[in-house]
Scaffold this motif. Structure first.
Motif, PDB file in Angstrom:
ATOM      1  N   MET A   1     -36.282  51.678  26.137  1.00  0.00           N
ATOM      2  CA  MET A   1     -36.034  50.636  27.126  1.00  0.00           C
ATOM      3  C   MET A   1     -35.066  51.190  28.172  1.00  0.00           C
ATOM      4  SD  MET A   1     -36.796  47.396  27.779  1.00  0.00           S
ATOM      5  CE  MET A   1     -37.168  46.592  26.221  1.00  0.00           C
ATOM      6  N   SER A   2     -35.499  51.168  29.441  1.00  0.00           N
ATOM      7  CA  SER A   2     -34.659  51.690  30.510  1.00  0.00           C
ATOM      8  C   SER A   2     -33.608  50.655  30.916  1.00  0.00           C
ATOM      9  CB  SER A   2     -35.514  52.064  31.718  1.00  0.00           C
ATOM     10  OG  SER A   2     -36.095  50.906  32.285  1.00  0.00           O
ATOM     11  N   GLY A   3     -32.711  51.076  31.796  1.00  0.00           N
ATOM     12  CA  GLY A   3     -31.645  50.195  32.217  1.00  0.00           C
ATOM     13  C   GLY A   3     -32.120  48.947  32.938  1.00  0.00           C
ATOM     14  N   ASP A   4     -33.285  49.041  33.604  1.00  0.00           N
ATOM     15  CA  ASP A   4     -33.793  47.872  34.326  1.00  0.00           C
ATOM     16  C   ASP A   4     -34.695  46.992  33.458  1.00  0.00           C
ATOM     17  OD1 ASP A   4     -36.060  49.382  34.056  1.00  0.00           O
ATOM     18  OD2 ASP A   4     -36.416  49.670  36.202  1.00  0.00           O
ATOM     19  N   GLY A   5     -34.752  47.301  32.166  1.00  0.00           N
ATOM     20  CA  GLY A   5     -35.518  46.465  31.247  1.00  0.00           C
ATOM     21  C   GLY A   5     -36.968  46.859  31.080  1.00  0.00           C
ATOM     22  N   SER A   6     -37.395  47.927  31.750  1.00  0.00           N
ATOM     23  CA  SER A   6     -38.781  48.365  31.627  1.00  0.00           C
ATOM     24  C   SER A   6     -38.916  49.400  30.507  1.00  0.00           C
ATOM     25  CB  SER A   6     -39.278  48.965  32.945  1.00  0.00           C
ATOM     26  OG  SER A   6     -38.513  50.122  33.282  1.00  0.00           O
ATOM     27  N   MET A   7     -40.118  49.511  29.966  1.00  0.00           N
ATOM     28  CA  MET A   7     -40.388  50.467  28.909  1.00  0.00           C
ATOM     29  C   MET A   7     -40.778  51.810  29.525  1.00  0.00           C
ATOM     30  SD  MET A   7     -39.851  48.677  26.199  1.00  0.00           S
ATOM     31  CE  MET A   7     -40.608  49.596  24.856  1.00  0.00           C
ATOM     32  N   GLN A   8     -40.201  52.882  29.014  1.00  0.00           N
ATOM     33  CA  GLN A   8     -40.505  54.217  29.507  1.00  0.00           C
ATOM     34  C   GLN A   8     -40.744  55.166  28.334  1.00  0.00           C
ATOM     35  OE1 GLN A   8     -37.367  55.528  32.127  1.00  0.00           O
ATOM     36  NE2 GLN A   8     -37.929  54.117  33.761  1.00  0.00           N
ATOM     37  N   MET A   9     -41.591  56.168  28.582  1.00  0.00           N
ATOM     38  CA  MET A   9     -41.861  57.178  27.573  1.00  0.00           C
ATOM     39  C   MET A   9     -41.127  58.461  27.945  1.00  0.00           C
ATOM     40  SD  MET A   9     -45.914  56.687  26.791  1.00  0.00           S
ATOM     41  CE  MET A   9     -46.340  56.898  28.520  1.00  0.00           C
ATOM     42  N   GLN A  10     -40.671  59.173  26.933  1.00  0.00           N
ATOM     43  CA  GLN A  10     -40.030  60.458  27.187  1.00  0.00           C
ATOM     44  C   GLN A  10     -40.322  61.403  26.021  1.00  0.00           C
ATOM     45  OE1 GLN A  10     -35.833  59.643  27.539  1.00  0.00           O
ATOM     46  NE2 GLN A  10     -35.473  59.723  25.355  1.00  0.00           N
ATOM     47  N   GLU A  11     -40.361  62.696  26.344  1.00  0.00           N
ATOM     48  CA  GLU A  11     -40.632  63.696  25.332  1.00  0.00           C
ATOM     49  C   GLU A  11     -39.443  63.838  24.384  1.00  0.00           C
ATOM     50  OE1 GLU A  11     -41.451  67.554  26.901  1.00  0.00           O
ATOM     51  OE2 GLU A  11     -42.165  68.354  24.976  1.00  0.00           O
ATOM     52  N   VAL A  12     -39.767  64.114  23.131  1.00  0.00           N
ATOM     53  CA  VAL A  12     -38.742  64.364  22.114  1.00  0.00           C
ATOM     54  C   VAL A  12     -38.958  65.796  21.617  1.00  0.00           C
ATOM     55  CG1 VAL A  12     -37.713  63.581  19.941  1.00  0.00           C
ATOM     56  CG2 VAL A  12     -38.822  61.934  21.465  1.00  0.00           C
ATOM     57  N   PRO A  13     -38.341  66.779  22.272  1.00  0.00           N
ATOM     58  CA  PRO A  13     -38.592  68.187  21.929  1.00  0.00           C
ATOM     59  C   PRO A  13     -38.248  68.529  20.486  1.00  0.00           C
ATOM     60  CG  PRO A  13     -37.448  68.002  24.034  1.00  0.00           C
ATOM     61  CD  PRO A  13     -37.403  66.653  23.400  1.00  0.00           C
ATOM     62  N   GLU A  14     -37.259  67.834  19.919  1.00  0.00           N
ATOM     63  CA  GLU A  14     -36.833  68.118  18.550  1.00  0.00           C
ATOM     64  C   GLU A  14     -37.772  67.509  17.503  1.00  0.00           C
ATOM     65  OE1 GLU A  14     -34.433  64.449  19.863  1.00  0.00           O
ATOM     66  OE2 GLU A  14     -35.289  66.270  20.766  1.00  0.00           O
ATOM     67  N   GLY A  15     -38.708  66.693  17.952  1.00  0.00           N
ATOM     68  CA  GLY A  15     -39.664  66.093  17.032  1.00  0.00           C
ATOM     69  C   GLY A  15     -39.084  64.929  16.253  1.00  0.00           C
TER      70      GLY A  15
END
Length: 214
Positions: free
Chosen positions: A120-134
């Motif tokens: 959840m981003s600061g503006d309340g929207s959902m965002q995807m991000q990579e998790v390099p560490e798995g």
């Protein structure tokens, strides 16, 4: 596994056909009778669509075991029209005595495959991000990849490749590789059900108007 997608499309079509055919049979009996019949057949159509949706939801995803690691209920999302991204989901079970980490994944066609999380981003929207560490799968425990949460992201795909059952390989930090068949499923059922309900309400209004004018 193409029948999963076919069933998704046929459910609302079959239900709509049922409503239109049964409503037409009583169109000469007046507006009140027509309204009652359309209400009844609408309920029947909703039940039919719900039953088909439940059947599709209960269809098992792929499952495979290598050593102490089992991947179950694996499936892949059908990309929306015009999209070049998809995602894969499933549950990873670790029956071993040590934690393992889902480090990477691959598919048998051209695609950039990454391990992602949804935040959840600061503006309340959902965002995807990579998790390099798995993602860590605890010893004796499990970890679930699911829509709206952790998942395997496929980027820059050819949508034509996302069909049938996809061989998805999950690679873990201990060297274990688990390849599981992930059937392609659509996430459009809810939208199609809503469209079908709107169409049936419109048909009922039109039928009542015709009988009132007659």
């Amino acid at each position: 596994m193409n029948h999963i997608r076919t069933g998704t499309l046929l459910a609302p079509l079959a239900a709509s056909a049922l409503v239109l055919s049964l409503a037409a049979c009583g169109s000469d009996d007046g507006a009140s009778d027509t309204a009652a019949e359309v209400t009844e057949t609408t309920a029947m159509a909703d039940d039919m669509a719900d039953d088909m949706a439940d059947d599709m939801a209960e269809m098992p995803g792929g499952e495979a075991t290598v050593g102490d690691i089992t991947v179950t209920d694996a499936w892949m999302r059908e990309p929306a029209e015009g999209q070049t991204r998809s995602a894969a989901y499933g549950t990873i079970i670790n029956d071993g005595d040590a934690d393992v980490t889902l480090a990477s994944a691959s598919v048998p066609f051209d695609a950039t495959v990454e391990i992602h999380e949804t935040i959840m981003s600061g503006d309340g929207s959902m965002q995807m991000q990579e998790v390099p560490e798995g993602f860590v799968v605890p010893a004796g425990g499990s970890f679930t990849l699911e829509p709206g949460g952790p998942h395997i992201m496929l980027i820059d795909i050819d949508p034509a490749d996302i069909t049938g059952t996809i061989d998805l390989t999950m690679v873990f930090d201990d060297g274990t590789e688990v390849t599981v068949g992930a059937p392609v499923r659509s996430l459009m059922m809810d939208d199609m059900d809503s469209d079908m309900d709107s169409d049936m309400e419109s048909d009922m209004d039109d039928e009542m108007t015709e009988n009132t004018e007659g």
